[in-house]
Design a protein around this motif. Structure first.
Motif, mmCIF file in Angstrom:
data_model
loop_
_atom_site.group_PDB
_atom_site.id
_atom_site.type_symbol
_atom_site.label_atom_id
_atom_site.label_comp_id
_atom_site.label_asym_id
_atom_site.label_seq_id
_atom_site.Cartn_x
_atom_site.Cartn_y
_atom_site.Cartn_z
ATOM 1 N N VAL A 1 34.458 28.861 51.707
ATOM 2 C CA VAL A 1 34.694 30.219 51.218
ATOM 3 C C VAL A 1 34.530 30.238 49.703
ATOM 4 O O VAL A 1 35.199 29.473 48.987
ATOM 5 C CB VAL A 1 36.097 30.718 51.602
ATOM 6 C CG1 VAL A 1 36.350 32.096 51.001
ATOM 7 C CG2 VAL A 1 36.241 30.758 53.116
ATOM 8 N N VAL A 2 33.639 31.113 49.214
ATOM 9 C CA VAL A 2 33.434 31.270 47.775
ATOM 10 C C VAL A 2 33.526 32.746 47.409
ATOM 11 O O VAL A 2 33.568 33.625 48.270
ATOM 12 C CB VAL A 2 32.072 30.687 47.325
ATOM 13 C CG1 VAL A 2 32.006 29.195 47.588
ATOM 14 C CG2 VAL A 2 30.920 31.406 48.016
ATOM 15 N N PHE A 3 33.535 33.017 46.126
ATOM 16 C CA PHE A 3 33.706 34.378 45.603
ATOM 17 C C PHE A 3 33.194 34.369 44.175
ATOM 18 O O PHE A 3 33.025 33.295 43.569
ATOM 19 C CB PHE A 3 35.191 34.779 45.638
ATOM 20 C CG PHE A 3 36.098 33.667 45.204
ATOM 21 C CD1 PHE A 3 36.355 33.428 43.853
ATOM 22 C CD2 PHE A 3 36.653 32.803 46.129
ATOM 23 C CE1 PHE A 3 37.142 32.380 43.436
ATOM 24 C CE2 PHE A 3 37.461 31.729 45.726
ATOM 25 C CZ PHE A 3 37.703 31.528 44.378
ATOM 26 N N ASP A 4 32.939 35.524 43.614
ATOM 27 C CA ASP A 4 32.522 35.571 42.213
ATOM 28 C C ASP A 4 33.599 34.942 41.329
ATOM 29 O O ASP A 4 34.781 35.284 41.436
ATOM 30 C CB ASP A 4 32.279 37.017 41.772
ATOM 31 C CG ASP A 4 30.965 37.564 42.309
ATOM 32 O OD1 ASP A 4 30.017 36.780 42.477
ATOM 33 O OD2 ASP A 4 30.890 38.784 42.568
ATOM 34 N N GLY A 5 33.170 34.002 40.483
ATOM 35 C CA GLY A 5 34.109 33.300 39.622
ATOM 36 C C GLY A 5 34.687 32.047 40.240
ATOM 37 O O GLY A 5 35.651 31.488 39.711
ATOM 38 N N PHE A 6 34.086 31.567 41.346
ATOM 39 C CA PHE A 6 34.579 30.317 41.921
ATOM 40 C C PHE A 6 34.167 29.132 41.050
ATOM 41 O O PHE A 6 33.262 29.229 40.227
ATOM 42 C CB PHE A 6 34.075 30.145 43.364
ATOM 43 C CG PHE A 6 32.637 29.703 43.487
ATOM 44 C CD1 PHE A 6 32.318 28.371 43.702
ATOM 45 C CD2 PHE A 6 31.595 30.619 43.395
ATOM 46 C CE1 PHE A 6 30.996 27.961 43.818
ATOM 47 C CE2 PHE A 6 30.274 30.219 43.506
ATOM 48 C CZ PHE A 6 29.972 28.881 43.711
#
Length: 318
Positions: free
Chosen positions: A9-14
């Motif tokens: 699981v990733v997201f902007d700013g990882f």
């Protein structure tokens, strides 16, 4: 040969290493199918600006069938945990997964879903206090490189995700496979020491009253000075018994343990920043002899003073 499904699981700013490090460990074995999932499929930027393509979004990827869930951390985690679609997918995938894991501040996302409630967990040392405050149902231990609590695993900051992934591979495929991966990637199979070797004042609370502040200030001002219970009581203006009780209540550790930890931290700084002999550092920091420093350092930090200096010495570095 069945492939185990690992969902990252990733997201902007990882934090890019929270993904890339464990991903490489799993892929080296050729026994896992790794998937990258984000709130929406497409380009996701790490905190460093590195662009990564998430081939799956939570709206279209079935959370069922995930063998191992790996949640990355990074500066964007605090905003990501407020995304209801993302947290709902993590909760659903985590409920059915054989293993649920977090890297670094990814623990905040797991905690936001309730998956860490009632469990012991770790995170980056600099975020441990915040995690404990914001999620009191989680028992936060700031020192281990990684922690296993049943089927839930969590790891410390950044590169500790690779330590975690190696432990997961060893748990699945045995020590020989994990050791082969570690050798290929030039890693420790089991890194010596905990996070305390990388941080200063990781563990310390703040005194709540002026007498205890006075005692603490005296310790930090000169770690190598005499700091027996009578000496500290004189600084605080309290009786030794009263000082012992209040100090422990306010800081969570007795005075003798606090003094020892401050002296170890002073020795850490001296080892990293100077070329002074270990014997001189031991005397200056209040240990008396080099052997006492070595024994205490190994117990507190998990490595020998010489090993610590080899890793963190900065003087003369180009």
């Amino acid at each position: 040969m069945n492939q185990r499904r690992v969902a990252f699981v990733v997201f902007d700013g990882f934090q890019s290493l929270d993904l890339a490090g464990p991903y490489e460990v799993f892929q080296q074995t050729r026994r896992y199918t790794c998937q990258i999932v984000a709130a929406r499929p497409g380009l996701v930027r790490a905190g460093s600006g590195l662009p990564v393509h998430a081939e799956h979004g939570v709206a279209t990827l079935d959370p069922d069938g995930v063998d191992t869930l790996v949640v990355a951390g990074g500066s964007g985690v605090y905003e990501a945990r407020n995304d209801p679609a993302l947290t709902a997918w993590i909760a659903a995938a985590g409920a059915g997964a054989r293993r649920v894991t977090s890297v670094c501040s990814g623990a905040f996302l797991l905690a936001a879903t309730g998956l860490l409630d009632g469990r012991r967990a770790t995170t980056h040392w600099a975020r441990a206090g915040q995690l404990a405050r914001e999620y009191p149902a989680v028992t936060v231990d700031a020192d281990p490189i990684f922690i296993r609590d049943g089927r839930v695993w969590s790891s410390a900051g950044v590169t500790a995700g690779m330590d975690l992934a190696l432990a997961l591979v060893e748990d699945d495929l045995g020590r020989d496979v994990a050791l082969a991966v570690a050798r290929h990637l030039v890693l420790f199979l089991r890194r010596p020491g905990g996070q305390s070797q990388f941080s200063v004042a990781l563990w310390s609370a703040q005194p709540a009253t002026d007498p205890i502040r006075a005692a603490v200030s005296a310790i930090h001002a000169d770690p190598g000075a005499r700091h027996g219970i009578d000496d500290l009581a004189a600084h605080a203006g309290l009786s030794p018994r009263h000082l012992q009780r209040r100090f422990t209540a306010e800081l969570g550790v007795p005075p003798g343990s606090y003094v020892e930890r401050v002296r170890v931290e002073a020795a850490q700084r001296a080892l990293a920043e100077s070329d002074d002999p270990v014997e001189a550092i031991a005397r200056r920091c209040g240990f008396g002899t080099a052997e006492t420093l070595r024994r205490t350092f190994h117990r507190r930090v998990g490595v020998a003073p010489s090993d610590y200096r080899d890793r963190f010495h900065t003087r003369g570095t180009p």
